[in-house]
Design an enzyme around this catalytic site. Structure first.
Site, PDB file in Angstrom:
ATOM      1  N   ARG A 126      30.284  34.947 -39.055  1.00 10.15           N
ATOM      2  CA  ARG A 126      29.475  35.873 -39.837  1.00 10.15           C
ATOM      3  C   ARG A 126      30.296  37.155 -39.943  1.00 10.15           C
ATOM      4  O   ARG A 126      30.547  37.805 -38.924  1.00 10.15           O
ATOM      5  CB  ARG A 126      28.187  36.111 -39.068  1.00 10.15           C
ATOM      6  CG  ARG A 126      27.242  36.981 -39.795  1.00 10.15           C
ATOM      7  CD  ARG A 126      25.975  37.054 -39.005  1.00 10.15           C
ATOM      8  NE  ARG A 126      25.030  37.893 -39.684  1.00 10.15           N
ATOM      9  CZ  ARG A 126      23.883  38.239 -39.175  1.00 10.15           C
ATOM     10  NH1 ARG A 126      23.544  37.782 -37.999  1.00 10.15           N
ATOM     11  NH2 ARG A 126      23.066  39.011 -39.831  1.00 10.15           N
ATOM     12  N   GLU A 179       0.822  -1.225   0.000  1.00  9.94           N
ATOM     13  CA  GLU A 179       0.000   0.000   0.000  1.00  9.94           C
ATOM     14  C   GLU A 179       0.847   1.263   0.000  1.00  9.94           C
ATOM     15  O   GLU A 179       0.452   2.286  -0.533  1.00  9.94           O
ATOM     16  CB  GLU A 179      -0.914   0.068   1.241  1.00  9.94           C
ATOM     17  CG  GLU A 179      -2.065  -0.871   1.222  1.00  9.94           C
ATOM     18  CD  GLU A 179      -1.702  -2.236   1.772  1.00  9.94           C
ATOM     19  OE1 GLU A 179      -2.606  -3.033   1.923  1.00  9.94           O
ATOM     20  OE2 GLU A 179      -0.521  -2.503   2.044  1.00  9.94           O
ATOM     21  N   ARG A 206      18.430  23.841 -40.756  1.00  6.20           N
ATOM     22  CA  ARG A 206      17.311  24.379 -41.554  1.00  6.20           C
ATOM     23  C   ARG A 206      16.060  23.522 -41.398  1.00  6.20           C
ATOM     24  O   ARG A 206      15.427  23.137 -42.378  1.00  6.20           O
ATOM     25  CB  ARG A 206      17.666  24.409 -43.044  1.00  6.20           C
ATOM     26  CG  ARG A 206      18.604  25.473 -43.521  1.00  6.20           C
ATOM     27  CD  ARG A 206      18.291  26.825 -43.082  1.00  6.20           C
ATOM     28  NE  ARG A 206      17.725  27.770 -44.029  1.00  6.20           N
ATOM     29  CZ  ARG A 206      17.491  29.033 -43.707  1.00  6.20           C
ATOM     30  NH1 ARG A 206      17.757  29.472 -42.503  1.00  6.20           N
ATOM     31  NH2 ARG A 206      16.969  29.865 -44.567  1.00  6.20           N
ATOM     32  N   ASP A 209      18.434  21.957 -29.181  1.00  6.12           N
ATOM     33  CA  ASP A 209      18.404  23.158 -29.975  1.00  6.12           C
ATOM     34  C   ASP A 209      19.804  23.762 -29.947  1.00  6.12           C
ATOM     35  O   ASP A 209      20.488  23.606 -28.942  1.00  6.12           O
ATOM     36  CB  ASP A 209      17.457  24.126 -29.244  1.00  6.12           C
ATOM     37  CG  ASP A 209      16.561  24.841 -30.203  1.00  6.12           C
ATOM     38  OD1 ASP A 209      16.549  24.435 -31.362  1.00  6.12           O
ATOM     39  OD2 ASP A 209      15.880  25.793 -29.789  1.00  6.12           O
TER      40      ASP A 209
END
Length: 993
Positions: free
Chosen positions: A559, A309, A677, A351
């Site tokens: 970049r 129980e 992508r 991610d």
């Protein structure tokens, strides 16, 4: 309207029969509203409270308990005399446990259902439309917008539906669509058709998506789809269609419940059948039915004995304690069972932006021209440290720190970065971190200026708030920004027109330009060397472009931005500022100053965590909306791929993945570690394929687009800085958005599972003992040794405390060096089953033996014979076999007290045995888990309570024991430690190798 992005603006207007200047007529609006419905996401049909409550009773263990409670309740009605009160205790206690468990369950479920409702916050309240019934633009409720409506959006607006852009009323239109696509920078939009019918959302540059925000500019467009037809509506449908599967632990407990129910049913029926011959015994008043009911009660007692129980409550407590420990490590767990699921995670799909990286763009390399000698061009290359927006870091040349002010080229480069910039840094005092105000790329330049400190500004004594823009402010005091020529897609650059702040300054007006290298360098006629300008020649240009190409590919994939100056710009009054097509003319005859290379840098601790995952047999897959080159470069930097590893069949774009046949898609998911992508549907598809290989997948995400995959994966992990939708669709939220926290949580999950195995086994061996005890008393025809209310007390209270404390066992040292356990691994293997049977058999025999000892040998006992004891049912005053025996002695409380005390003491010894599955108590002494020692002390105190404090002995039908009895209890109980040590020895030496 399907594929609106691939149609021309004229085709879109013709499809809905509408004019851009007037909009829909009231009649058209009415027709479209009937055809397409309101522009809103339908409310989710949630489960009613009653349905949720019923769901909590679908668990087999719970149902068996419920049945036992109902039967006990019915039997309690027929009890007579003083037993009536105690008879009701048992069903009442069982019901209380079940109600408490159901409340916890319903509360968990209710939280989970809020996920779909959270999507509502992305529905805009109002929209601005042109309609034929009014000359000017009118504001209407967003839910009343219909396909075909002509809508106006401007900076700061939330897009009210999926819109095909017709005209852009400003130089540029930038949209922040990160919640939908996961892109870290805002996207520049245009009006030309995108001919690709299979374009992903990131490539639909002529569409505005419902729920996204306009970051800059103003535009007019036509509504293509509304409500459920929008991209955000499709996500809602995916979420609604995703059913939560049971966690591996829930599946295990269900299987265990099934096995248990079969065993219990068998034993109960067996006990009842064995005793059919005793139904007519005189003790039942000669009534066959009363005899049948008596043995039926014993069978029910058996069922109560066999069911742990306390198990549901102990599991809940252990998971809840686990969640608290995880919360301290910044992992906030929303659904309790998922704590344990983390332990068998075999794949983590992460991610990129913000989880593996900091989501804080930073400049890490730059170069200026050192000298030009004929065709020979030498560069000064610098690297910059620091990977966040904090103005802390050094400028290095050949790995040695330098003062930027020593280089004239760097002073001019810093000037351009500070002035050709609309962003700034802000110190958030509540979070204690520096944050961007404006564009990520521009903030990286602002931070670079602070790190360079070209004018040697004294910054050490400034507060963090003042420090944020100290060096930029110095530069802005020297030159005054007159106006900005906004960025446009055709020239891929922007510029500012500046005049010296002091009117008699040596320098005149200047134009400072920054933009994509190829576009800016083509318009440069000169290069800056120190403070002079030298004509740009072919070889010099080649040298500059080759370095930019090298930086933009390979491991860095930076970049790059080129920075240039127009030393003698046209006069201000000669420039036409409201015609953006002329901007290209003004940004010619430039002098090239330098190039900066930036990236969203990996978090410092990620590389170590990826290695930990590799050691623990967990595959890490990076999934990102970014382009493939950047994704692979980051994978190499953090160790998902080796420096020179060939990634041909281990990295795919969403399009490449879609082009594969289904069988190859499956294989790709088995091998790949990088997907770039991608769209939301890809994420869900990847999870499905992984699940088909029986992988347990953890999926991270922060945007609305991630919600379906978060819900589908076994463990959805949302970012603390993510959207409310992602958080509510997930099982766990990372307060610090950090990948390393996931690895810490996996380790915690593994430790919890190990401890859970220990206490589940501990509770079960206890129950086996109780079953054996009742079975033996019934089979041998002995008086009851334990009654249901005593069994309940043991199962819930005395066993419950040590079981909970076993949840605090320290994790094994090699816990992250083993591969993940397979979800199909049984909770109890064959050998362990034998072990529990052996220990349980001893517990049962010892308990029965203790009761029999009192009848046969105890000083204060009746000293009956074994034959009289096993035939006590036949005892009556007139029976010659029971001459001189008081028949009431067979109902005395002492034997029950002996049996219960032995049971409790053995259970405490068993708790010590459960410190480790196979390690000896000599190697792992009790004090490694101080909580366990404390709980054993508390359990024994509670046992003394029911023995020595009135009125408890009466309720539990017990009698106080003296020292003589206690010594006997210890003699019977302690051998269980020796027995388990022998079994552990066998396991260590003969089964583990």
């Amino acid at each position: 309207m399907e594929a609106a992005h691939s149609k021309t603006t004229e085709e879109c207007l013709a499809y809905f029969g509408v004019s851009e200047t007037t909009g829909l007529t009231p009649d058209q609006v009415k027709r479209h509203l009937e055809k397409y419905g309101h522009n809103e996401l339908p409310a989710e049909e949630g489960k009613s409270l009653w349905e949720l409550v019923l769901e909590q009773f679908e668990d087999l263990l719970v149902r068996i308990l419920l049945l036992a409670a109902c039967i006990s309740f019915v039997l309690a009605w027929f009890e007579e005399g003083e037993e009536t009160v105690t008879a009701f205790v048992e069903p009442f206690v069982i019901l209380l446990i079940l109600i408490a468990n159901a409340i916890v369950g319903v509360w968990q479920e209710r939280n989970a259902e809020n996920a779909i409702e959270a999507l509502k916050e992305y529905e805009p309240e109002m929209g601005k439309v042109y309609r034929a019934d009014r000359k000017s633009v009118q504001r209407i409720k967003a839910r009343d917008i219909v396909p075909g409506d002509i809508v106006e959006v401007a900076v700061g607006d939330k897009v009210p539906a999926d819109i095909r852009i017709l005209t852009i009323k400003s130089t540029t239109l930038r949209v922040d669509q990160s919640i939908l696509t996961g892109e870290s920078v805002s996207v520049i939009k245009h009006t030309e058709p995108v001919p690709d019918p299979r374009a992903v959302n990131q490539d639909k540059k002529n569409m505005l998506f419902s729920g996204t925000n306009i970051a800059a500019g103003k535009a007019i467009g036509i509504v293509a789809t509304t409500g459920v037809g929008t991209e955000i509506g499709k996500i809602r449908d995916q979420m609604a269609a995703t059913e939560q599967d049971k966690t591996p632990l829930q599946q295990k407990l269900d299987e265990f419940g099934e096995q248990l129910s079969k065993v219990i049913s068998l034993i109960c029926v067996a006990v009842w059948l064995i005793n059919i011959g005793h139904f007519n015994d005189p003790v039942h008043g000669g009534s066959w039915i009363r005899g049948a009911i008596y043995y039926f009660k014993i069978a029910v007692a058996l069922a109560v004995a066999a069911i742990p129980e306390g198990l549901p409550a102990v599991i809940t407590t252990c998971l809840a304690l686990g969640t608290r420990r995880m919360a301290k490590k910044n992992a906030i767990v929303r659904s309790l069972p998922s704590v344990e699921t983390l332990g068998c995670t075999s794949v983590i799909c992460s991610d990129k932006t913000g989880t593996l990286t900091t989501n804080q763009m930073s400049v890490c390399k730059m170069f200026i021209i050192d000298r030009i000698d004929g065709d020979l061009c030498l560069l000064n290359e610098f690297s910059v440290t620091g990977s966040t927006y904090a103005p802390e870091g050094e400028v290095l040349k050949n790995d040695k720190p330098v003062r930027s002010g020593q280089y004239d080229g760097l002073v001019e480069l810093a000037t351009i970065c500070a002035l050709c910039n609309d962003s700034s840094l802000d110190f958030n005092e509540t979070k204690g971190i520096y944050e961007k105000v404006g564009e990520a790329t521009e903030t990286a330049l602002t931070t670079l200026v602070e790190k360079m400190n070209v004018f040697n500004t004294e910054v050490r004594n400034l507060s963090k708030v003042e420090r944020a823009n100290a060096c930029n402010s110095v530069i802005r005091q020297l030159m005054k920004k007159e106006f900005t020529l906004e960025f446009s897609r055709d020239r891929k650059s922007m510029s500012v027109y500046c005049s010296p702040a002091k009117s008699r300054a040596a320098v005149g007006n200047k134009m400072f330009v920054k933009g994509a290298p190829e576009g800016v360098i083509d318009r440069c006629n000169y290069v800056r060397v120190g403070t002079t300008r030298v004509p740009m020649t072919g070889p010099v240009k080649e040298k500059i472009l080759s370095v930019i190409k090298e930086w933009g590919t390979g491991r860095d994939t930076l970049r790059c931005l080129a920075l240039a100056t127009r030393d003698t710009p046209p006069k201000r009054e000669e420039m036409v500022l409201d015609d953006s097509t002329k901007f290209m003319e003004y940004e010619t005859d430039l002098t090239f100053v330098g190039v900066v290379g930036m990236l969203d840098p990996p978090r410092k601790e990620v590389m170590g965590s990826i290695q930990l995952c590799r050691d623990a047999g967990i595959r890490v897959i990076m999934i990102t909306g970014d382009n493939k080159g950047t994704a692979i470069a980051i994978c190499r930097r953090i160790g998902i791929f080796g420096e020179n590893e060939d990634v041909a069949d281990r990295a795919y774009t969403g399009r490449e993945f879609d082009d594969l046949p289904l069988a190859e898609q499956r294989e790709a998911c088995r091998r790949a570690c990088c997907f770039a992508r991608v769209e939301p549907t890809h994420k869900s598809k990847i999870v499905e394929y992984l699940q088909s290989f029986d992988e347990i997948t953890a999926m991270t995400g922060d945007g609305v687009n991630d919600a379906p995959a978060l819900k589908k994966a076994e463990i959805g992990i949302a970012m603390g800085s993510g959207t409310a939708v992602a958080k509510t669709a997930s099982e766990m939220v990372l307060a610090d958005d950090n990948f390393s926290t996931i690895v810490a949580a996996v380790e915690e999950g593994r430790a919890i599972y190990n401890n859970m195995k220990q206490f589940i086994r501990y509770l079960i061996s206890s129950n086996v003992g109780e079953v054996v005890c009742i079975f033996l008393t019934a089979a041998l025809g002995l008086p009851e040794a334990l009654i249901p209310v005593q069994l309940l007390w043991v199962n819930l209270v005395t066993d419950g405390l040590p079981a909970t404390a076993l949840g605090f066992n320290p994790p094994d040292l090699d816990i992250m060096d083993r591969p993940p356990r397979t979800p199909k691994e049984p909770l109890i293997s064959g050998w362990l089953f034998f072990r529990y049977m052996a220990i349980g058999g001893y517990v049962g025999a010892a308990t029965v033996g203790a009761a029999a000892w009192w009848f046969l040998y105890a000083e204060d006992g009746p000293h009956v014979t074994y034959s009289q004891l096993t035939h006590f049912m036949k005892c009556s005053e007139h029976s010659p076999d029971f001459e001189g025996v008081d028949c009431e002695v067979f109902e005395a409380p002492q034997p029950m007290t002996m049996a219960l005390s032995v049971l409790v003491t053995i259970e405490m010894c068993n708790a010590l045995n459960s410190l480790s599955e196979n390690q000896s108590l000599v190697r792992m002494p009790p004090w490694v888990n101080i909580w366990l020692v404390g709980s054993i002390g508390l359990s024994m105190s509670l046992h003394f309570l029911i023995l020595y404090v009135d009125p408890l002995p009466m309720i539990f039908k017990l009698q106080a024991l003296d020292l003589y009895h206690w010594l006997m209890v210890l003699k019977i109980s302690l051998p269980v430690i020796g027995l388990d040590e022998i079994l552990k020895f066998v396991a260590r030496n003969y089964l583990e190798g």
